[in-house]
Write a protein that holds these residues in place. Sequence first.
Motif, PDB file in Angstrom:
ATOM      1  N   ASP A 256      42.899  41.934  51.353  1.00 52.67           N
ATOM      2  CA  ASP A 256      41.546  41.995  50.658  1.00 52.67           C
ATOM      3  C   ASP A 256      40.439  42.124  51.547  1.00 52.67           C
ATOM      4  OD1 ASP A 256      40.674  39.497  52.144  1.00 52.67           O
ATOM      5  OD2 ASP A 256      41.184  38.163  50.696  1.00 52.67           O
ATOM      6  N   GLY A 257      40.551  42.092  52.855  1.00 54.17           N
ATOM      7  CA  GLY A 257      39.372  42.868  53.546  1.00 54.17           C
ATOM      8  C   GLY A 257      38.421  41.752  54.101  1.00 54.17           C
ATOM      9  N   LEU A 309      30.011  42.912  58.409  1.00 53.83           N
ATOM     10  CA  LEU A 309      30.856  41.968  57.748  1.00 53.83           C
ATOM     11  C   LEU A 309      31.136  42.461  56.439  1.00 53.83           C
ATOM     12  CD1 LEU A 309      29.890  38.591  59.108  1.00 53.83           C
ATOM     13  CD2 LEU A 309      32.358  39.712  59.510  1.00 53.83           C
ATOM     14  N   GLY A 310      30.270  43.404  55.826  1.00 49.83           N
ATOM     15  CA  GLY A 310      30.477  43.913  54.466  1.00 49.83           C
ATOM     16  C   GLY A 310      29.702  43.070  53.599  1.00 49.83           C
ATOM     17  N   LYS A 338      31.569  47.564  57.907  1.00 48.12           N
ATOM     18  CA  LYS A 338      32.986  46.973  57.992  1.00 48.12           C
ATOM     19  C   LYS A 338      34.069  48.047  57.659  1.00 48.12           C
ATOM     20  CE  LYS A 338      34.446  44.057  54.718  1.00 48.12           C
ATOM     21  NZ  LYS A 338      34.749  42.748  53.749  1.00 48.12           N
ATOM     22  N   ARG A 339      35.111  48.138  58.053  1.00 52.51           N
ATOM     23  CA  ARG A 339      36.350  49.107  57.778  1.00 52.51           C
ATOM     24  C   ARG A 339      37.600  48.585  58.255  1.00 52.51           C
ATOM     25  NH1 ARG A 339      32.709  51.125  55.500  1.00 52.51           N
ATOM     26  NH2 ARG A 339      31.684  53.066  55.383  1.00 52.51           N
ATOM     27  N   SER A 340      38.681  49.087  57.621  1.00 53.81           N
ATOM     28  CA  SER A 340      39.843  48.580  58.120  1.00 53.81           C
ATOM     29  C   SER A 340      40.186  49.838  59.107  1.00 53.81           C
ATOM     30  CB  SER A 340      41.093  48.772  56.908  1.00 53.81           C
ATOM     31  OG  SER A 340      40.660  47.718  55.983  1.00 53.81           O
ATOM     32  N   SER A 450      39.735  52.393  54.370  1.00 52.79           N
ATOM     33  CA  SER A 450      38.946  51.787  53.310  1.00 52.79           C
ATOM     34  C   SER A 450      39.091  50.234  53.536  1.00 52.79           C
ATOM     35  CB  SER A 450      39.297  52.231  52.119  1.00 52.79           C
ATOM     36  OG  SER A 450      40.617  51.975  51.611  1.00 52.79           O
ATOM     37  N   ILE A 451      38.002  49.687  52.960  1.00 55.01           N
ATOM     38  CA  ILE A 451      38.089  48.113  52.583  1.00 55.01           C
ATOM     39  C   ILE A 451      38.175  47.808  51.084  1.00 55.01           C
ATOM     40  CG2 ILE A 451      36.876  46.025  52.799  1.00 55.01           C
ATOM     41  CD1 ILE A 451      38.111  46.251  55.225  1.00 55.01           C
ATOM     42  N   PRO A 452      39.003  47.180  50.337  1.00 55.25           N
ATOM     43  CA  PRO A 452      40.280  46.793  51.040  1.00 55.25           C
ATOM     44  C   PRO A 452      41.078  48.030  51.083  1.00 55.25           C
ATOM     45  CG  PRO A 452      39.634  45.702  48.783  1.00 55.25           C
ATOM     46  CD  PRO A 452      38.562  46.764  48.947  1.00 55.25           C
ATOM     47  N   TYR A 453      42.251  47.466  52.045  1.00 47.99           N
ATOM     48  CA  TYR A 453      42.831  48.773  52.578  1.00 47.99           C
ATOM     49  C   TYR A 453      43.902  49.428  51.636  1.00 47.99           C
ATOM     50  CZ  TYR A 453      46.478  51.060  55.501  1.00 47.99           C
ATOM     51  OH  TYR A 453      47.040  51.650  56.222  1.00 47.99           O
ATOM     52  N   SER A 454      44.422  48.451  50.788  1.00 50.07           N
ATOM     53  CA  SER A 454      45.514  49.255  49.764  1.00 50.07           C
ATOM     54  C   SER A 454      44.525  49.626  48.480  1.00 50.07           C
ATOM     55  CB  SER A 454      46.434  48.182  49.472  1.00 50.07           C
ATOM     56  OG  SER A 454      46.074  47.295  48.462  1.00 50.07           O
ATOM     57  N   LYS A 455      45.157  50.602  47.824  1.00 44.83           N
ATOM     58  CA  LYS A 455      44.531  51.109  46.507  1.00 44.83           C
ATOM     59  C   LYS A 455      44.860  50.170  45.446  1.00 44.83           C
ATOM     60  CE  LYS A 455      44.728  56.256  47.595  1.00 44.83           C
ATOM     61  NZ  LYS A 455      45.511  57.444  46.999  1.00 44.83           N
TER      62      LYS A 455
END
Length: 465
Positions: A256-257, A309-310, A338-340, A450-455
Amino acid sequence: MKNLQELIDSKSNLVDYFYNDTISQYHKSRTSLFATLIAPEYTNWREEQKAWRESAVLFNQSHHMPVLYVKGPDAKKLLSYLSPCSFANLATDRAKQYIACTPRGHHVGDCILNYYGEDEGFELISGMPVLNWVRYHGETGGYNVEFRFDPTTPYSPDGRRTKYRFQLEGPNARKILDEICEGGWPEIKFFHTAYVSIAGCKVHVLRHGMAGHAGAEISGPFDDMDRVRNAILKAGEAYGLLQAGTRTYYSTPLEDGWIPYPLPGIYTGEELRSYREWLSADSWEANMQLGGSLYTGNIEDYYWTPWALGYERLVKFDHDFIGREALEAQLKAPKRVKRSLKWNEEDVMKVFASQFGDGPMYKAIEMPTAYFGWPQADEVRSTDGRLVGMSQYCGYNINERDMISLCGIDEDYAAIGTEVVLTWGEVNGGSRKPHVERHQQTTIRATVSSIPYSKAAQAKLRAVI
């Protein structure tokens, strides 16, 4: 030593002390404090991670999160002044992610805030640095407020909490909730709340995604915990529901980031001396445990800002608050975001391979969570060697079959797809932390993501459940 300031004054190098000689509250919680309350694994962490993507998973949050209750005529005034978050839309059916900053604009901490009306006041869930910050200002600033602190179960005199708390997550969560809620599950927008009845018990629910998927936080009086949990588990049998242990729970931020527990920026600045004197020498802040490849002599190198921290969406300049001028100035200057980071598979395999045969042995990568500091702080460099970021939370996600970390990175290097290099392992063969083995440093290539990492998480995190 009686307080944090005296502890700091006694150390010639605070970074070295936090890097080598402390044992964090988090490390204690991983090892022994909560093992009898929540199993590390109920099946195995791999199946439990898959469940939040494929079926449903139940997390038990009843024991490890401290809670601060705040009420009184000045409660709203206090909390608004301490936070960049706006209280213009405050409502009893809406929760907030609550953050606080120092006068210099450094992040102190964050938590979940629920509001129950003027009589019951506010509930601040988890995040000891921000809970301490609120208590200090409430006790010393002349505010007409009342506090009640609910410590984690191991530190509760009678081993009980005010409330139980569960998180139900995954694509089948809605079906389970529809079945167990009397009258069915109400439509709830992201970060909104409602009351429902489960197994004859009044239950407070928050539409909230922890593992990046459609989910709800479920809470109520501690005496109702077993009755509500049993109802969830019984209904969940038909939908592939799994209970998740602490190993799985602590891996959720990778999807979830959310970056948990960054170092609070409170260790420097004369304007914060009185706060450090208020904090005890055995406080959470006195037991931070730095780990990772970033090692400098300046504790401020480990500080964060809301942007890194986004939290830019939470910062509202519609009111006066501590740190406002600093945050306004930060907006005009280069900053981190913030990034993954997706770790290069070949380089990860190089680290695993070093555990066998001859040659240098690199810091072992644990799974599903790989960090060994609380907080972790790993160097992120550009391909030409410039220090451009700090990676904190890292581990493995079986749903993506990737090693991932969460970082704050300079805007100039934050474009998705940018190649960077993460330094893995500690300086000088490893620190004195007892859980860190002797090793050599190495580098791991990574790709800014991206954040969150997964689509899948991006699509479902804010969905109406």
